[in-house]
Design an enzyme around this catalytic site. Structure first.
Site, PDB file in Angstrom:
ATOM      1  N   HIS A  59      61.071 -30.820  40.717  1.00  0.00           N
ATOM      2  CA  HIS A  59      62.123 -31.504  41.466  1.00  0.00           C
ATOM      3  C   HIS A  59      61.742 -31.526  42.946  1.00  0.00           C
ATOM      4  O   HIS A  59      60.978 -30.674  43.422  1.00  0.00           O
ATOM      5  CB  HIS A  59      63.447 -30.767  41.309  1.00  0.00           C
ATOM      6  CG  HIS A  59      64.091 -30.954  39.975  1.00  0.00           C
ATOM      7  ND1 HIS A  59      65.463 -30.940  39.808  1.00  0.00           N
ATOM      8  CD2 HIS A  59      63.569 -31.156  38.738  1.00  0.00           C
ATOM      9  CE1 HIS A  59      65.757 -31.128  38.539  1.00  0.00           C
ATOM     10  NE2 HIS A  59      64.629 -31.259  37.864  1.00  0.00           N
ATOM     11  N   GLU A  61      63.367 -30.648  45.621  1.00  0.00           N
ATOM     12  CA  GLU A  61      63.699 -29.431  46.352  1.00  0.00           C
ATOM     13  C   GLU A  61      62.711 -28.305  46.060  1.00  0.00           C
ATOM     14  O   GLU A  61      62.269 -27.611  46.981  1.00  0.00           O
ATOM     15  CB  GLU A  61      65.116 -28.944  45.989  1.00  0.00           C
ATOM     16  CG  GLU A  61      66.212 -29.934  46.292  1.00  0.00           C
ATOM     17  CD  GLU A  61      66.596 -30.819  45.115  1.00  0.00           C
ATOM     18  OE1 GLU A  61      67.781 -31.157  45.004  1.00  0.00           O
ATOM     19  OE2 GLU A  61      65.706 -31.180  44.309  1.00  0.00           O
ATOM     20  N   CYS A  89      70.744 -29.925  41.652  1.00  0.00           N
ATOM     21  CA  CYS A  89      71.152 -29.475  40.322  1.00  0.00           C
ATOM     22  C   CYS A  89      71.263 -27.948  40.328  1.00  0.00           C
ATOM     23  O   CYS A  89      70.967 -27.301  41.333  1.00  0.00           O
ATOM     24  CB  CYS A  89      70.126 -29.932  39.278  1.00  0.00           C
ATOM     25  SG  CYS A  89      68.533 -29.053  39.404  1.00  0.00           S
ATOM     26  N   CYS A  92      67.863 -26.165  41.197  1.00  0.00           N
ATOM     27  CA  CYS A  92      67.493 -26.271  42.607  1.00  0.00           C
ATOM     28  C   CYS A  92      68.474 -25.506  43.494  1.00  0.00           C
ATOM     29  O   CYS A  92      68.064 -24.856  44.457  1.00  0.00           O
ATOM     30  CB  CYS A  92      67.409 -27.729  43.020  1.00  0.00           C
ATOM     31  SG  CYS A  92      66.040 -28.582  42.193  1.00  0.00           S
TER      32      CYS A  92
END
Length: 167
Positions: A59, A61, A89, A92
């Site tokens: 992801h 992040e 999410c 993260c």
């Protein structure tokens, strides 16, 4: 610092996150981008690469956190700020808390999976040993419309790929 200077600072860094999201989009990834700022300088950038890397963990992040930790030589990202185009999410959000990032600026919220206030707010749970300051709605329309357009194109492509589907 006047409010207009602060806003321009926030916009400047969110625009950098949007530039990262556009890199993801060019790779047919969900356009999510992130930058991490330390002492008013971008020290790390990341964008969504799950399909390219074939890795659930890739992801925006997490990619940025990994780079920032390497740059600072520490897993603790105290005094750092994160700018991310979409609400993090649960995975993260947990990494953000664990890394001790001070503040997160969010472009648009994610009512289906966001864990900075939409579904849960993992960033500010009192029982955790660290809470993250939040600011939302930074260039919200631009961040949101980028995602909306991406998913619209994806649905249209699927319809073209499967002509038996009724419009």
């Amino acid at each position: 610092m006047s409010p207009s200077e602060q806003l321009s600072r926030e916009e400047k860094y969110m625009r950098a996150a949007i530039a990262q999201a556009k890199k993801a989009e060019k790779l047919y990834e969900v356009p999510i981008g992130c930058v991490i700022v330390y002492e008013d300088k971008i020290i790390a950038r990341g964008y969504n690469r799950r399909n390219i890397d074939k890795n659930t963990l890739s992801h925006a992040e997490l990619n940025a956190i990994k780079k920032a930790s390497k740059k600072l030589g520490d897993w603790r990202l105290e005094h750092c700020e994160m700018y991310v185009t979409l609400e993090p999410c649960q995975m993260c959000a947990g990494a953000i808390v664990q890394s001790r990032i001070e503040k997160v600026y969010i472009g648009c919220m994610n009512p289906k999976a966001g864990c900075a206030g939409s579904v849960l707010n993992l960033l500010q749970m009192e029982r955790f040993n660290h809470q993250v300051e939040l600011e939302t709605g930074i260039l919200e329309e631009e961040c949101s419309s980028m995602l909306t357009a991406f998913f619209r194109r994806l649905r249209q492509q699927k319809k073209c790929d499967n002509p038996t589907v009724n419009p």
